[in-house]
Design an enzyme around this catalytic site. Structure first.
Site, PDB file in Angstrom:
ATOM      1  CG  HIS A 197      -2.026   1.118   0.803  1.00  0.00           C
ATOM      2  ND1 HIS A 197      -2.207   2.116   1.391  1.00  0.00           N
ATOM      3  CD2 HIS A 197      -3.489   0.913   1.096  1.00  0.00           C
ATOM      4  CE1 HIS A 197      -2.918   2.893   1.326  1.00  0.00           C
ATOM      5  NE2 HIS A 197      -4.023   2.279   0.482  1.00  0.00           N
ATOM      6  CD  GLU A 254      -5.142   1.373  -3.057  1.00  0.00           C
ATOM      7  OE1 GLU A 254      -6.327   1.434  -2.613  1.00  0.00           O
ATOM      8  OE2 GLU A 254      -4.303   1.996  -1.889  1.00  0.00           O
TER       9      GLU A 254
HETATM   10  P1  13P Z   1      -9.510   5.744   0.209  1.00  0.00           P
HETATM   11  O1  13P Z   1     -11.390   5.286  -0.200  1.00  0.00           O
HETATM   12  O2  13P Z   1     -10.002   7.141   2.285  1.00  0.00           O
HETATM   13  O3  13P Z   1      -9.418   7.209  -0.467  1.00  0.00           O
HETATM   14  O4  13P Z   1      -8.704   5.074   0.756  1.00  0.00           O
HETATM   15  C1  13P Z   1      -7.954   4.580  -0.460  1.00  0.00           C
HETATM   16  C2  13P Z   1      -7.145   3.038  -0.235  1.00  0.00           C
HETATM   17  O5  13P Z   1      -6.250   3.952   0.713  1.00  0.00           O
HETATM   18  C3  13P Z   1      -7.881   1.627   0.139  1.00  0.00           C
HETATM   19  O6  13P Z   1      -7.031   1.259   0.505  1.00  0.00           O
END
Ligand code: 13P
Length: 262
Positions: free
Chosen positions: A96, A166
């Site tokens: 992440h 992401e």
């Molecule tokens: P948000 O949905 O709060 O923007 O976070 C995304 C995330 O990092 C999920 O792993």
């Protein structure tokens, strides 16, 4: 068809065990109508045992937010893949951006992917660019993250793999906006192409590609159709049981995603 996956990444929330138990109990109540979608709850490590007790015998699956690349030993504060397996964890978020920001390298992330898939748990490999430059160098950057994250992952092991796109600029409360569905569609195709290079067509089409970053009730349907993703990694919106279960319902009623031709 790839089964849809929704992963609730609670991050370091909620701030007490009592709240965590209340949240997962509420999600569990709604889970009878979740249908075919895979719904994973990834609480903070310290809550895994209690959350597991609540979701046992339900459709909900247990996820972890991190894992050590090592099997055992002098690793203060770390948790091994084997320990998570014992705790009945099935999905593990790896790489992440919030962990990469703390210095986690591509090499370590790759070792974590191997450690997790070796024990037949599913590795959710996160990739994402910090910024989108006009020259499109972020494509090369993402390609690099995919290649290094999956180094030595055999074709057979891809059945235990999910790719989570992401983009860092779209994550969290300070994000100016989520990705646009057209941008996401382009990225889904790009990621599939990279997977295709590594594993060939038949396997690449079976690896779920999910999206995370400011996913909410208003954009989840659009992303599913317009973005052609197989599911979501959800931060803030997963901390509200009503909102989260509504998102699962929208995903369920949206039908199966079309095959992305690359
Ligand atoms: P948000 O949905 O709060 O923007 O976070 C995304 C995330 O990092 C999920 O792993």
């Amino acid at each position: 068809m790839i089964q849809k996956i929704l992963i609730a990444n609670w991050k370091m929330n909620p701030s007490s065990l009592a709240q965590a138990k209340a949240l997962v109990t509420e999600i569990k109540k709604a889970s009878k109508v979740f249908g075919e979608s895979l719904v994973v709850i990834a609480p903070p490590t310290i809550y895994l045992g209690e959350v597991q007790k609540i979701i046992a015998k339900s459709k909900l699956l247990l996820g972890a937010q991190n894992v050590s690349a090592e099997k055992e030993g002098a690793q203060t504060g770390e948790t091994s893949a084997g320990m998570l397996k014992d705790a009945k964890v099935e999905y593990i978020i790896i790489g992440h951006s919030e962990r990469r920001a703390k210095g986690e390298s591509d090499e370590v992330i790759n070792r974590k992917v191997i450690a997790v898939t070796d024990l037949a748990m599913t590795a959710v490999l996160c990739i994402g660019e910090r910024i989108r430059d006009d020259e499109g160098q972020y494509f090369e950057f993402l390609h690099g993250q995919i290649k290094s994250g999956l180094k030595k992952l055999s074709p057979k092991m891809t059945k235990s793999l999910v790719i989570a796109y992401e983009p860092i600029w779209a994550i969290g409360k300070d994000a100016k906006r989520a990705v646009r569905k057209e941008e996401l569609h382009e990225m889904t195709i790009f990621i599939r192409k990279a997977l295709l290079e590594l594993y060939g067509k038949s396997l690449a089409y079976k690896i779920p590609v999910i999206y995370g970053g400011s996913v909410d009730l208003n954009n989840v349907g659009d992303f599913l159709h317009g973005g052609m993703v197989d599911g979501f990694l959800i931060g803030r919106a997963s901390l509200d049981a009503k909102v989260f279960t509504e998102m699962v319902a929208i995903t369920k009623s949206s039908g199966s995603p079309k095959i992305v031709k690359v």
